[in-house]
Design a protein around this motif. Structure first.
Motif, PDB file in Angstrom:
ATOM      1  N   GLU A 279      15.375  -4.392 -10.201  1.00 12.69           N
ATOM      2  CA  GLU A 279      15.033  -5.788  -9.929  1.00 12.69           C
ATOM      3  C   GLU A 279      13.545  -6.087 -10.054  1.00 12.69           C
ATOM      4  OE1 GLU A 279      15.306  -8.703  -6.137  1.00 12.69           O
ATOM      5  OE2 GLU A 279      17.130  -7.597  -6.628  1.00 12.69           O
ATOM      6  N   GLY A 280      12.690  -5.190  -9.526  1.00 12.79           N
ATOM      7  CA  GLY A 280      11.280  -5.544  -9.491  1.00 12.79           C
ATOM      8  C   GLY A 280      10.305  -4.394  -9.584  1.00 12.79           C
ATOM      9  N   GLY A 281      10.779  -3.208  -9.843  1.00 12.31           N
ATOM     10  CA  GLY A 281       9.881  -2.082 -10.044  1.00 12.31           C
ATOM     11  C   GLY A 281       9.306  -1.480  -8.775  1.00 12.31           C
ATOM     12  N   PHE A 282       8.347  -0.587  -8.977  1.00 12.36           N
ATOM     13  CA  PHE A 282       7.751   0.138  -7.860  1.00 12.36           C
ATOM     14  C   PHE A 282       6.985  -0.764  -6.910  1.00 12.36           C
ATOM     15  CE2 PHE A 282       8.426   3.746 -10.752  1.00 12.36           C
ATOM     16  CZ  PHE A 282       9.029   4.636  -9.881  1.00 12.36           C
ATOM     17  N   CYS A 283       6.316  -1.783  -7.445  1.00 10.16           N
ATOM     18  CA  CYS A 283       5.574  -2.694  -6.564  1.00 10.16           C
ATOM     19  C   CYS A 283       6.529  -3.363  -5.580  1.00 10.16           C
ATOM     20  CB  CYS A 283       4.814  -3.742  -7.373  1.00 10.16           C
ATOM     21  SG  CYS A 283       3.416  -3.059  -8.300  1.00 10.16           S
ATOM     22  N   GLN A 284       7.674  -3.809  -6.070  1.00  5.25           N
ATOM     23  CA  GLN A 284       8.667  -4.431  -5.188  1.00  5.25           C
ATOM     24  C   GLN A 284       9.222  -3.413  -4.202  1.00  5.25           C
ATOM     25  OE1 GLN A 284      11.694  -7.242  -6.651  1.00  5.25           O
ATOM     26  NE2 GLN A 284      13.199  -5.927  -5.646  1.00  5.25           N
ATOM     27  N   LEU A 285       9.527  -2.222  -4.661  1.00  2.87           N
ATOM     28  CA  LEU A 285      10.053  -1.174  -3.796  1.00  2.87           C
ATOM     29  C   LEU A 285       9.126  -0.959  -2.593  1.00  2.87           C
ATOM     30  CD1 LEU A 285      12.050   1.723  -4.128  1.00  2.87           C
ATOM     31  CD2 LEU A 285       9.720   2.528  -4.034  1.00  2.87           C
ATOM     32  N   VAL A 286       7.838  -0.853  -2.866  1.00  8.51           N
ATOM     33  CA  VAL A 286       6.866  -0.606  -1.798  1.00  8.51           C
ATOM     34  C   VAL A 286       6.690  -1.848  -0.934  1.00  8.51           C
ATOM     35  CG1 VAL A 286       4.472  -0.014  -1.278  1.00  8.51           C
ATOM     36  CG2 VAL A 286       5.693   1.215  -3.082  1.00  8.51           C
ATOM     37  N   GLN A 287       6.570  -3.013  -1.557  1.00  8.85           N
ATOM     38  CA  GLN A 287       6.376  -4.249  -0.794  1.00  8.85           C
ATOM     39  C   GLN A 287       7.579  -4.553   0.105  1.00  8.85           C
ATOM     40  OE1 GLN A 287       3.798  -7.051  -0.625  1.00  8.85           O
ATOM     41  NE2 GLN A 287       2.850  -5.027  -0.736  1.00  8.85           N
ATOM     42  N   ASN A 288       8.752  -4.107  -0.280  1.00  4.59           N
ATOM     43  CA  ASN A 288       9.942  -4.311   0.548  1.00  4.59           C
ATOM     44  C   ASN A 288      10.075  -3.252   1.641  1.00  4.59           C
ATOM     45  OD1 ASN A 288      10.719  -6.686  -0.642  1.00  4.59           O
ATOM     46  ND2 ASN A 288      12.176  -5.743  -2.042  1.00  4.59           N
ATOM     47  N   GLY A 289       9.084  -2.386   1.762  1.00  8.30           N
ATOM     48  CA  GLY A 289       9.040  -1.449   2.873  1.00  8.30           C
ATOM     49  C   GLY A 289       9.696  -0.103   2.640  1.00  8.30           C
ATOM     50  N   TYR A 290      10.011   0.236   1.401  1.00 10.33           N
ATOM     51  CA  TYR A 290      10.722   1.485   1.124  1.00 10.33           C
ATOM     52  C   TYR A 290       9.833   2.609   0.610  1.00 10.33           C
ATOM     53  CZ  TYR A 290      14.876  -1.400   1.639  1.00 10.33           C
ATOM     54  OH  TYR A 290      15.837  -2.251   2.124  1.00 10.33           O
ATOM     55  N   GLY A 291       8.525   2.384   0.517  1.00 11.75           N
ATOM     56  CA  GLY A 291       7.634   3.413  -0.008  1.00 11.75           C
ATOM     57  C   GLY A 291       7.749   4.722   0.757  1.00 11.75           C
ATOM     58  N   GLY A 292       7.644   4.650   2.066  1.00 14.03           N
ATOM     59  CA  GLY A 292       7.733   5.848   2.890  1.00 14.03           C
ATOM     60  C   GLY A 292       9.098   6.504   2.821  1.00 14.03           C
ATOM     61  N   TYR A 293      10.149   5.693   2.777  1.00 13.00           N
ATOM     62  CA  TYR A 293      11.516   6.221   2.742  1.00 13.00           C
ATOM     63  C   TYR A 293      11.750   7.031   1.465  1.00 13.00           C
ATOM     64  CZ  TYR A 293      16.616   6.244   3.466  1.00 13.00           C
ATOM     65  OH  TYR A 293      17.929   6.613   3.667  1.00 13.00           O
ATOM     66  N   ILE A 294      11.141   6.587   0.370  1.00 14.13           N
ATOM     67  CA  ILE A 294      11.315   7.286  -0.907  1.00 14.13           C
ATOM     68  C   ILE A 294      10.302   8.413  -1.070  1.00 14.13           C
ATOM     69  CG2 ILE A 294      11.217   7.037  -3.430  1.00 14.13           C
ATOM     70  CD1 ILE A 294      13.707   5.703  -2.108  1.00 14.13           C
ATOM     71  N   PHE A 295       9.027   8.121  -0.823  1.00 13.24           N
ATOM     72  CA  PHE A 295       7.960   9.062  -1.170  1.00 13.24           C
ATOM     73  C   PHE A 295       7.564  10.023  -0.054  1.00 13.24           C
ATOM     74  CE2 PHE A 295       7.019   5.356  -4.032  1.00 13.24           C
ATOM     75  CZ  PHE A 295       7.474   5.966  -5.191  1.00 13.24           C
ATOM     76  N   ALA A 296       7.844   9.690   1.200  1.00 16.62           N
ATOM     77  CA  ALA A 296       7.455  10.567   2.310  1.00 16.62           C
ATOM     78  C   ALA A 296       8.620  11.435   2.780  1.00 16.62           C
ATOM     79  CB  ALA A 296       6.904   9.741   3.476  1.00 16.62           C
ATOM     80  N   ASN A 297       9.711  11.358   2.092  1.00 27.86           N
ATOM     81  CA  ASN A 297      10.893  12.168   2.391  1.00 27.86           C
ATOM     82  C   ASN A 297      11.198  13.037   1.173  1.00 27.86           C
ATOM     83  OD1 ASN A 297      11.802  11.366   5.085  1.00 27.86           O
ATOM     84  ND2 ASN A 297      11.989   9.323   4.189  1.00 27.86           N
ATOM     85  N   PRO A 298      12.092  14.010   1.309  1.00 31.09           N
ATOM     86  CA  PRO A 298      12.347  14.932   0.183  1.00 31.09           C
ATOM     87  C   PRO A 298      13.263  14.356  -0.899  1.00 31.09           C
ATOM     88  CG  PRO A 298      13.651  15.574   2.080  1.00 31.09           C
ATOM     89  CD  PRO A 298      12.762  14.442   2.538  1.00 31.09           C
ATOM     90  N   PHE A 299      13.214  13.044  -1.121  1.00 26.00           N
ATOM     91  CA  PHE A 299      14.081  12.404  -2.106  1.00 26.00           C
ATOM     92  C   PHE A 299      13.961  13.044  -3.490  1.00 26.00           C
ATOM     93  CE2 PHE A 299      14.553   8.905  -5.296  1.00 26.00           C
ATOM     94  CZ  PHE A 299      15.926   8.782  -5.222  1.00 26.00           C
ATOM     95  N   ALA A 300      12.731  13.207  -3.969  1.00 28.50           N
ATOM     96  CA  ALA A 300      12.531  13.779  -5.310  1.00 28.50           C
ATOM     97  C   ALA A 300      13.092  15.203  -5.388  1.00 28.50           C
ATOM     98  CB  ALA A 300      11.049  13.761  -5.685  1.00 28.50           C
ATOM     99  N   LYS A 301      12.861  15.990  -4.363  1.00 27.01           N
ATOM    100  CA  LYS A 301      13.363  17.367  -4.338  1.00 27.01           C
ATOM    101  C   LYS A 301      14.898  17.374  -4.360  1.00 27.01           C
ATOM    102  CE  LYS A 301      13.356  21.615  -1.645  1.00 27.01           C
ATOM    103  NZ  LYS A 301      12.917  22.294  -0.426  1.00 27.01           N
ATOM    104  N   VAL A 302      15.495  16.479  -3.586  1.00 27.02           N
ATOM    105  CA  VAL A 302      16.955  16.417  -3.543  1.00 27.02           C
ATOM    106  C   VAL A 302      17.521  16.027  -4.907  1.00 27.02           C
ATOM    107  CG1 VAL A 302      18.927  15.190  -2.526  1.00 27.02           C
ATOM    108  CG2 VAL A 302      17.063  16.000  -1.054  1.00 27.02           C
TER     109      VAL A 302
END
Length: 166
Positions: free
Chosen positions: A63-86
């Motif tokens: 819908e809106g890319g990384f800027c939207q992802l972060v602005q909607n409050g999901y930056g920490g949920y995606i980047f501060a958790n082991p999402f990429a590793k999983v």
């Protein structure tokens, strides 16, 4: 344990891999009351959080890319958790690399990316953070492949994601 019906899974599988994943993530959202908070986080397992994170990541990027992802409050949920590793462990290595590349940008600019913005300031972010463009393009090109790989992993490990009710 989160429950989904076999009938809902069968119907969704006929609609596509994204619909199949959505059956699970809709159930997760019901369990957490639609909000990820300190109180609701423990209601889901690590596997369930990873699938929910994929759904959020996919929807926000589509819908809106990384800027939207972060602005909607999901930056920490995606980047501060082991999402990429999983994602790598689930066999979606290219997506894992993409998330790690985006995390590098996020980590350097986190404070600015997360600050409150007006609508005009938000729109200006897309020019300011063109570093995300190539990653977003790559995701959009490979989204169907990524979603199919995630759905396949879920299908092969159903018991990790929900109790299936016949």
């Amino acid at each position: 344990m989160v429950e989904v019906t076999d009938a809902a899974l069968q119907q969704a599988a006929g609609e596509g891999m994204d619909a199949f994943i959505q059956v699970f993530t809709d159930a997760y959202k019901r369990v957490i009351g639609g909000e990820l908070t300190a109180d609701t986080m423990p209601l889901l397992t690590g596997e369930q959080h990873s699938l929910l994170a994929y759904q959020i990541f996919r929807d926000e990027l589509m819908e809106g890319g990384f800027c939207q992802l972060v602005q909607n409050g999901y930056g920490g949920y995606i980047f501060a958790n082991p999402f990429a590793k999983v994602m790598r462990l689930w066999g979606v290595g290219d997506l894992s690399k993409l998330v790690y590349a985006a995390k590098k940008i996020y980590d350097v600019h986190r404070e600015d990316l997360e600050r409150e913005r007006t609508d005009d300031e938000f729109m200006a972010m897309y020019e300011q953070y063109e570093a995300f463009d190539e990653l977003e393009d790559e995701f959009l090109e490979k989204e169907e492949e990524y979603t199919a790989l995630v759905a396949s992993y879920v299908d092969e490990h159903l018991e990790s994601f929900a109790k299936i009710i016949k």
